[in-house]
Write an enzyme that holds these catalytic residues in place. Structure first.
Site, PDB file in Angstrom:
ATOM      1  N   TYR A  21       2.023  15.698  20.583  1.00 55.36           N
ATOM      2  CA  TYR A  21       3.262  14.908  20.539  1.00 55.36           C
ATOM      3  C   TYR A  21       4.226  15.375  21.632  1.00 55.36           C
ATOM      4  O   TYR A  21       4.792  14.560  22.374  1.00 55.36           O
ATOM      5  CB  TYR A  21       3.895  15.038  19.147  1.00 55.36           C
ATOM      6  CG  TYR A  21       5.233  14.381  19.013  1.00 55.36           C
ATOM      7  CD1 TYR A  21       5.358  12.994  19.046  1.00 55.36           C
ATOM      8  CD2 TYR A  21       6.384  15.142  18.841  1.00 55.36           C
ATOM      9  CE1 TYR A  21       6.599  12.378  18.916  1.00 55.36           C
ATOM     10  CE2 TYR A  21       7.629  14.539  18.710  1.00 55.36           C
ATOM     11  CZ  TYR A  21       7.729  13.160  18.754  1.00 55.36           C
ATOM     12  OH  TYR A  21       8.959  12.565  18.629  1.00 55.36           O
ATOM     13  N   GLU A  43      12.009   8.956  11.783  1.00 50.59           N
ATOM     14  CA  GLU A  43      13.029  10.012  11.710  1.00 50.59           C
ATOM     15  C   GLU A  43      13.735   9.960  10.357  1.00 50.59           C
ATOM     16  O   GLU A  43      14.002  10.992   9.747  1.00 50.59           O
ATOM     17  CB  GLU A  43      14.043   9.886  12.850  1.00 50.59           C
ATOM     18  CG  GLU A  43      13.486  10.222  14.218  1.00 50.59           C
ATOM     19  CD  GLU A  43      13.157  11.680  14.442  1.00 50.59           C
ATOM     20  OE1 GLU A  43      13.477  12.548  13.602  1.00 50.59           O
ATOM     21  OE2 GLU A  43      12.558  11.971  15.500  1.00 50.59           O
ATOM     22  N   TRP A  51       8.622  17.474  10.698  1.00 51.48           N
ATOM     23  CA  TRP A  51       8.166  16.420  11.592  1.00 51.48           C
ATOM     24  C   TRP A  51       6.638  16.367  11.625  1.00 51.48           C
ATOM     25  O   TRP A  51       6.046  15.298  11.721  1.00 51.48           O
ATOM     26  CB  TRP A  51       8.744  16.624  12.993  1.00 51.48           C
ATOM     27  CG  TRP A  51       8.420  15.494  13.913  1.00 51.48           C
ATOM     28  CD1 TRP A  51       7.712  15.576  15.070  1.00 51.48           C
ATOM     29  CD2 TRP A  51       8.780  14.120  13.756  1.00 51.48           C
ATOM     30  NE1 TRP A  51       7.601  14.330  15.640  1.00 51.48           N
ATOM     31  CE2 TRP A  51       8.252  13.421  14.856  1.00 51.48           C
ATOM     32  CE3 TRP A  51       9.481  13.410  12.790  1.00 51.48           C
ATOM     33  CZ2 TRP A  51       8.408  12.044  15.021  1.00 51.48           C
ATOM     34  CZ3 TRP A  51       9.644  12.037  12.952  1.00 51.48           C
ATOM     35  CH2 TRP A  51       9.106  11.368  14.053  1.00 51.48           C
TER      36      TRP A  51
END
Length: 191
Positions: A21, A43, A51
């Protein structure tokens, strides 16, 4: 941290999923409305979680939320909400699911008003990514994220507090928060 000949990268990118990522996506200026909506939704889903948890479920989210097409999500009804609440591939939080639907409706309104969400959101940084200064710590919020959060909330968005907005701004390249020694800092700055 070294990896396959890469010079140093941001300290938070430790697992293979986070490294991928970081190296391919995080902080790259993004101008595609559907992908902007996807990251804003993810988010919000991340609130209270890591995350990495969200990244592991990302493909499930894409499937469950019609590839993040706001026009489709805006029409979800109670039957679809029940289906989402039963989907173990996503975070099954009623408030977060309701927020995604409400946010799709508000997103469409912004597209109608501004021509695109891209035009709207990039106005918060005058169309150019912000950069952290040497020696400056990575903040959790900024005046820009406070302003974005207030404006999104006024337009009916949910799960868009200033911290979530700042994470979104980092993810989509409104802010280049790569460490100055990270090999991605210069790469992203050139875009």
């Amino acid at each position: 941290m070294k990896d396959k000949g890469k010079s140093q990268r941001c300290e938070w990118a430790k697992s293979p999923l986070l490294i991928e990522y970081h190296d391919r996506e995080w902080g790259v200026p993004l101008h595609d409305d559907r992908r902007l909506f996807e990251l804003l939704t993810l988010e919000g889903a991340q609130a209270g979680l890591s995350w990495e948890t969200i990244l592991r479920k990302r493909e499930n989210y894409r499937r469950a939320f019609d590839e993040f097409e706001p026009a489709k999500i805006a029409r979800y009804d109670q039957k679809r909400v029940a289906t989402l609440l039963a989907d173990s591939g996503i975070i099954r939080n009623r408030l977060k699911i309701a927020a995604a639907i409400q946010n799709a409706r508000a997103f469409l309104a912004i597209q109608k008003e501004f021509g695109s969400f891209d035009k709207y959101v990039w106005n918060f940084v005058e169309g150019k990514p912000r950069r952290r200064q040497r020696g400056q710590a990575v903040p959790v919020t900024t005046a820009d994220s406070d302003q974005l959060s207030r404006d999104l909330k006024a337009r009916g968005f949910k799960f868009v507090g200033s911290t979530i907005c700042y994470s979104f701004m980092q993810a989509v390249g409104l802010v280049n928060d790569h460490d100055l020694a990270c090999f991605r800092y210069r790469e992203v700055s050139k875009r």
